[in-house]
Structures are given as C-alpha cells and as structure tokens.
Design an enzyme around this catalytic site. Structure first.
Site, short mmCIF file in Angstrom:
data_model
loop_
_atom_site.label_atom_id
_atom_site.label_comp_id
_atom_site.label_asym_id
_atom_site.label_seq_id
_atom_site.Cartn_x
_atom_site.Cartn_y
_atom_site.Cartn_z
N SER A 140 -52.26 15.15 -30.02
CA SER A 140 -52.94 15.90 -29.17
C SER A 140 -54.58 15.93 -29.62
O SER A 140 -54.83 16.36 -30.62
CB SER A 140 -52.89 17.12 -28.65
N TYR A 153 -48.47 24.78 -31.13
CA TYR A 153 -48.43 22.74 -30.18
C TYR A 153 -49.62 22.51 -31.28
O TYR A 153 -48.59 21.43 -32.29
CB TYR A 153 -49.43 23.13 -29.43
P1 NAD Z 1 -45.08 16.58 -18.96
O1 NAD Z 1 -44.96 18.27 -18.83
O2 NAD Z 1 -45.55 16.31 -17.33
O3 NAD Z 1 -44.48 15.47 -19.22
C1 NAD Z 1 -43.33 15.97 -20.68
C2 NAD Z 1 -42.07 15.21 -20.63
O4 NAD Z 1 -41.65 16.01 -21.76
C3 NAD Z 1 -41.30 16.05 -19.21
O5 NAD Z 1 -40.81 14.18 -18.65
C4 NAD Z 1 -40.65 16.35 -19.76
O6 NAD Z 1 -39.44 16.25 -19.10
C5 NAD Z 1 -40.14 15.98 -21.69
N1 NAD Z 1 -39.47 17.06 -22.41
C6 NAD Z 1 -39.91 18.70 -22.49
N2 NAD Z 1 -38.33 18.94 -22.68
C7 NAD Z 1 -37.92 17.90 -23.53
C8 NAD Z 1 -36.98 18.13 -24.26
N3 NAD Z 1 -36.23 19.19 -24.68
N4 NAD Z 1 -36.20 16.60 -24.11
C9 NAD Z 1 -36.07 15.65 -23.81
N5 NAD Z 1 -37.29 15.81 -22.91
C10 NAD Z 1 -38.32 16.61 -22.93
O7 NAD Z 1 -46.09 16.68 -19.48
P2 NAD Z 1 -47.54 15.12 -20.61
O8 NAD Z 1 -48.76 15.81 -20.01
O9 NAD Z 1 -47.13 14.40 -19.47
O10 NAD Z 1 -47.01 15.21 -21.88
C11 NAD Z 1 -46.87 14.87 -22.16
C12 NAD Z 1 -47.17 14.20 -24.01
O11 NAD Z 1 -48.55 14.31 -24.31
C13 NAD Z 1 -47.08 15.76 -24.34
O12 NAD Z 1 -46.61 15.78 -25.88
C14 NAD Z 1 -47.62 16.27 -24.84
O13 NAD Z 1 -47.70 17.75 -25.77
C15 NAD Z 1 -49.48 15.25 -24.66
N6 NAD Z 1 -50.42 15.96 -24.20
C16 NAD Z 1 -50.94 16.53 -22.85
C17 NAD Z 1 -52.05 16.72 -22.90
C18 NAD Z 1 -52.01 17.07 -21.76
O14 NAD Z 1 -52.93 17.39 -21.69
N7 NAD Z 1 -51.86 17.42 -20.63
C19 NAD Z 1 -52.83 16.90 -24.08
C20 NAD Z 1 -52.81 15.85 -25.14
C21 NAD Z 1 -51.01 16.08 -25.57
#
Ligand code: NAD
Length: 234
Positions: A140, A153
C-alpha cells in the site's frame, strides 16, 4: 500442467476478486481462497460455466492450520507448479496508537504479514525448482509512508515490502520475481466511507493489469515495488 497456475488470496472481494477473474479469463488455472464459502461456490460455478479451470478453498489466513491446508491443497491441485502467487488478503485498522490493542496487533500481523510469509516460504522453493515464477505482495502507499492513525496497517505493509525484497534477492538467481504493489485508494469495500468518491479511486482492474504487465516482461526484466497513486492524490 495444461494451464499456467495462480494462487490468489482474499479472492472473494475487491482487488482479489478482480485479479482472480482476470487471470481465469487469461486461461490460468486459479485457486481462489477466501472466508466466504457462498461467494467461492458462486465463483466456481461462474468460472466452470465459462469453461475455466478453478479450485476454491475456504480459509482463514489468521490461522496457521488453515494456511498449512491451503499450501497442501495448492501443491496437490497445481502438481507443485505455481506460476503466480498473489498475497492479496488483508485487513485495515485505523486508530491512534493508544487506541490500538496488542490483540489487534497480533491479528493484523497474522493476516497481513504472517500468512504472506508462510505462503511465500512454501511456494518459493517450488518456483525456484521450476526456474520461474512471480510473487506479488499487495502492500500500500501506507507501506511507503505512515500517517496518524495508520500504525498497525503501515507496520504490516512496510514489512511486506521487506519480505518482497528478500524474496526477489533469493529468487532472482533462479528466475523467480517478487514485486510489491503499493496502491493508494482502490475502489473496494475496504475503503467504504473514505473521503474520496469511488469513481475517483484506482479501480481493482488496474491491479490486475499491473500483474499481467509484470508477467509479460521478458525473463530478465523486473520492476522495483510499484507505487500506484490516484490521479491528483493518494
Ligand atoms: P477487500 O476488503 O475487498 O478484500 C480483502 C480480502 O481479504 C477479502 O476477500 C477478505 O475476505 C480477505 N481477508 C481478510 N481477512 C482474512 C482472513 N483472516 N483470512 C482470509 N482472508 C481474509 O479489500 P481490498 O481493498 O480488495 O484489499 C485487498 C488488499 O489490497 C489488502 O491487502 C489491502 O490492504 C490492499 N490495499 C487496498 C487498498 C484500497 O484502497 N482498497 C489500498 C492499498 C492496499
């Protein structure tokens, strides 16, 4: 294996869902993992009706036993040939340091850092043996900078870049690449309530396109960590 293979964690939502669906459309045999069994079953039916090769596993990545099962299932399904590992699953906690608890610390470390470590540790030797492979860790912009309220985070996302650096250094002599993708706001459920409109955010498909671009590079070419910002902001 008839198809290239990809393991995508957190594949039932947001970035992981987009990446998994995109790789399926590109002809990958994809193992999708997540905690939502119904969503995984739906994806399996959807993909199979389109003639795609898919396997799914319900898995809570905060539990080491589940991660061990995931590793066993991956090795069996892919016959030890893994082309892409996407360590995507993650959670976010935003609170001041005094408001966070040691329990939250342990939980976020287990999901965001320990599970990518365990999966990479198991998959890297397979990739080294096959002399190619790509490990993508979804970090991120909070893994590059830290702000007020991002401590837990940011700790995990900074550390994920550290893991990526060592994976690349140890994988490179064997043709194995590792890259951390560090996006700003991506339009997913994770950032519901953020002070930015969804349509002004990076789209989940942009992360898919970045992974396809990395995969398309010639064997000797690799990028450093990729920082993807929203136009005009984070
Ligand atoms: P999201 O919440 O849509 O998806 C997160 C996924 O992780 C979900 O499928 C959830 O079920 C899974 N997850 C969470 N805890 C878990 C566990 N204990 N066991 C198994 N699976 C688990 O969010 P997203 O934005 O798609 O996030 C995906 C990645 O991208 C993450 O690592 C997040 O930190 C990163 N990210 C997101 C953003 C943003 O702005 N959305 C920005 C930078 C990085």
């Amino acid at each position: 294996m008839e198809h290239p293979t990809a393991l995508v964690t957190g594949a039932t939502s947001g970035i992981g869902l987009s990446v998994a669906r995109g790789l399926l459309e590109k002809g990958y045999f994809v193992l999708m993992t997540g905690r939502n069994e119904e969503a995984l079953d739906q994806e399996k039916s959807r993909a199979r009706s389109r003639g795609r090769s898919i396997e799914t596993l319900v898995c809570d990545l905060s539990r080491q036993k589940d991660v061990e099962t995931l590793i066993e299932v991956t090795r069996a399904a892919f016959q030890d040939k893994v082309d892409i590992l996407v360590n995507n699953a993650g959670i976010a906690t935003f609170a001041s340091i005094e408001e966070t608890t040691p329990e939250e610390f342990d939980h976020i470390i287990s999901v965001n850092l320990r599970s990518p470590y365990l999966l990479s540790r198991a998959i890297l030797p397979l990739m080294k043996a096959q002399k190619e492979g790509l490990i993508v860790n979804i970090s991120s912009v909070a893994g590059i900078d830290a702000w007020s309220g991002t401590s837990l985070y940011s700790m995990t996302k900074f550390a994920l870049r550290g893991l990526t650096g060592s994976l690349l250094a140890e994988g490179a002599p064997f043709g194995v690449k590792a890259v951390a993708i560090c996006p700003g706001y991506v339009a997913t459920p994770l950032v519901a309530g953020a002070p930015v409109r969804l349509e002004e955010m990076i789209q989940p498909e942009d992360i898919l396109k970045t992974i396809l671009y990395l995969k398309d590079l010639s064997p000797a070419a690799v990028t450093g960590d990729i920082v993807m910002k929203r136009l005009g902001g984070l």
